[in-house]
Design a protein around this motif. Structure first.
Motif, PDB file in Angstrom:
ATOM      1  N   LYS A   1       0.852  -1.182   0.000  1.00 44.27           N
ATOM      2  CA  LYS A   1       0.000   0.000   0.000  1.00 44.27           C
ATOM      3  C   LYS A   1       0.891   1.236   0.000  1.00 44.27           C
ATOM      4  CE  LYS A   1      -2.133   1.447   3.773  1.00 44.27           C
ATOM      5  NZ  LYS A   1      -3.034   1.671   4.899  1.00 44.27           N
ATOM      6  N   MET A   2       0.422   2.288  -0.683  1.00 45.02           N
ATOM      7  CA  MET A   2       1.060   3.603  -0.657  1.00 45.02           C
ATOM      8  C   MET A   2      -0.045   4.620  -0.414  1.00 45.02           C
ATOM      9  SD  MET A   2       3.659   3.143  -3.926  1.00 45.02           S
ATOM     10  CE  MET A   2       2.371   2.544  -5.019  1.00 45.02           C
TER      11      MET A   2
ATOM     12  N   LEU B   1      -7.767   7.470  -0.494  1.00 45.50           N
ATOM     13  CA  LEU B   1      -6.630   7.828  -1.340  1.00 45.50           C
ATOM     14  C   LEU B   1      -5.455   6.861  -1.166  1.00 45.50           C
ATOM     15  CD1 LEU B   1      -6.645  11.728  -1.185  1.00 45.50           C
ATOM     16  CD2 LEU B   1      -7.656  10.223  -2.912  1.00 45.50           C
ATOM     17  N   SER B   2      -5.744   5.678  -0.658  1.00 45.92           N
ATOM     18  CA  SER B   2      -4.728   4.635  -0.569  1.00 45.92           C
ATOM     19  C   SER B   2      -4.543   3.986  -1.931  1.00 45.92           C
ATOM     20  CB  SER B   2      -5.137   3.562   0.440  1.00 45.92           C
ATOM     21  OG  SER B   2      -5.105   4.080   1.745  1.00 45.92           O
ATOM     22  N   LEU B   3      -3.296   3.711  -2.251  1.00 47.95           N
ATOM     23  CA  LEU B   3      -2.950   2.991  -3.468  1.00 47.95           C
ATOM     24  C   LEU B   3      -2.571   1.570  -3.070  1.00 47.95           C
ATOM     25  CD1 LEU B   3      -0.602   5.676  -5.029  1.00 47.95           C
ATOM     26  CD2 LEU B   3      -2.942   5.148  -5.746  1.00 47.95           C
ATOM     27  N   PHE B   4      -3.057   0.598  -3.817  1.00 47.10           N
ATOM     28  CA  PHE B   4      -2.741  -0.799  -3.571  1.00 47.10           C
ATOM     29  C   PHE B   4      -2.015  -1.330  -4.807  1.00 47.10           C
ATOM     30  CE2 PHE B   4      -6.348   0.325  -1.013  1.00 47.10           C
ATOM     31  CZ  PHE B   4      -6.027  -0.206   0.227  1.00 47.10           C
ATOM     32  N   ALA B   5      -0.785  -1.716  -4.626  1.00 50.91           N
ATOM     33  CA  ALA B   5       0.047  -2.178  -5.738  1.00 50.91           C
ATOM     34  C   ALA B   5       0.242  -3.684  -5.641  1.00 50.91           C
ATOM     35  CB  ALA B   5       1.390  -1.468  -5.716  1.00 50.91           C
ATOM     36  N   VAL B   6       0.197  -4.324  -6.796  1.00 49.97           N
ATOM     37  CA  VAL B   6       0.451  -5.758  -6.895  1.00 49.97           C
ATOM     38  C   VAL B   6       1.379  -5.974  -8.083  1.00 49.97           C
ATOM     39  CG1 VAL B   6      -0.580  -8.035  -7.202  1.00 49.97           C
ATOM     40  CG2 VAL B   6      -1.868  -6.250  -6.009  1.00 49.97           C
TER      41      VAL B   6
ATOM     42  N   PRO C   1       3.694  -3.165   3.440  1.00 46.54           N
ATOM     43  CA  PRO C   1       3.455  -4.466   2.828  1.00 46.54           C
ATOM     44  C   PRO C   1       2.083  -5.004   3.208  1.00 46.54           C
ATOM     45  CG  PRO C   1       5.216  -4.597   4.476  1.00 46.54           C
ATOM     46  CD  PRO C   1       4.775  -3.179   4.411  1.00 46.54           C
ATOM     47  N   LEU C   2       1.478  -5.726   2.284  1.00 47.49           N
ATOM     48  CA  LEU C   2       0.183  -6.362   2.521  1.00 47.49           C
ATOM     49  C   LEU C   2       0.397  -7.867   2.610  1.00 47.49           C
ATOM     50  CD1 LEU C   2      -1.928  -4.298  -0.019  1.00 47.49           C
ATOM     51  CD2 LEU C   2      -1.828  -4.008   2.457  1.00 47.49           C
ATOM     52  N   THR C   3      -0.269  -8.482   3.564  1.00 49.31           N
ATOM     53  CA  THR C   3      -0.126  -9.911   3.818  1.00 49.31           C
ATOM     54  C   THR C   3      -1.141 -10.683   2.983  1.00 49.31           C
ATOM     55  OG1 THR C   3       0.549  -9.443   6.073  1.00 49.31           O
ATOM     56  CG2 THR C   3      -0.205 -11.689   5.612  1.00 49.31           C
TER      57      THR C   3
END
Length: 104
Positions: free
Chosen positions: A7-8, A50-55, A96-98
């Motif tokens: 997340k950013m 306004l959270s960004l979730f990157a994969v 980091p996302l689990t």
């Protein structure tokens, strides 16, 4: 291959500018990311927070850890720093996302 998610955080009022800059991503940055083993990279926006979730997918043979020292990556971070929460070197703050579930 491994999958990494994190997340950013965007600053208020910059969503369209963030989108525009990524729509016009520099070819040298795309090449660098590919060369270091990153592929199938997506960023999603939660409009409420306004959270960004990157994969991203990372090849087994990769050099992702070298990115913070690369001049192109540093220039991109400097370019994006006004739009998001960053560290002292303008690297985006990442949480980091689990992984909890994956359907293949």
């Amino acid at each position: 291959m491994s999958i990494h998610a994190f997340k950013m955080q965007l600053k208020p009022g910059v969503v369209e500018e963030y989108r525009r800059r990524h729509d016009e991503i520099w070819p040298e940055l795309t090449e660098l990311l590919t060369q270091t083993g990153i592929h199938d990279y997506s960023i999603f926006l939660d409009e409420d927070t306004l959270s960004l979730f990157a994969v991203l997918k990372l090849r087994d043979e990769n050099s992702r850890d070298s990115l913070p020292e690369h001049p192109v990556m540093k220039r991109w971070w400097d370019y994006m720093a006004p739009l998001m929460e960053v560290e002292s070197n303008n690297r985006p703050v990442e949480w980091p996302l689990t992984p909890l579930f994956h359907l293949a």
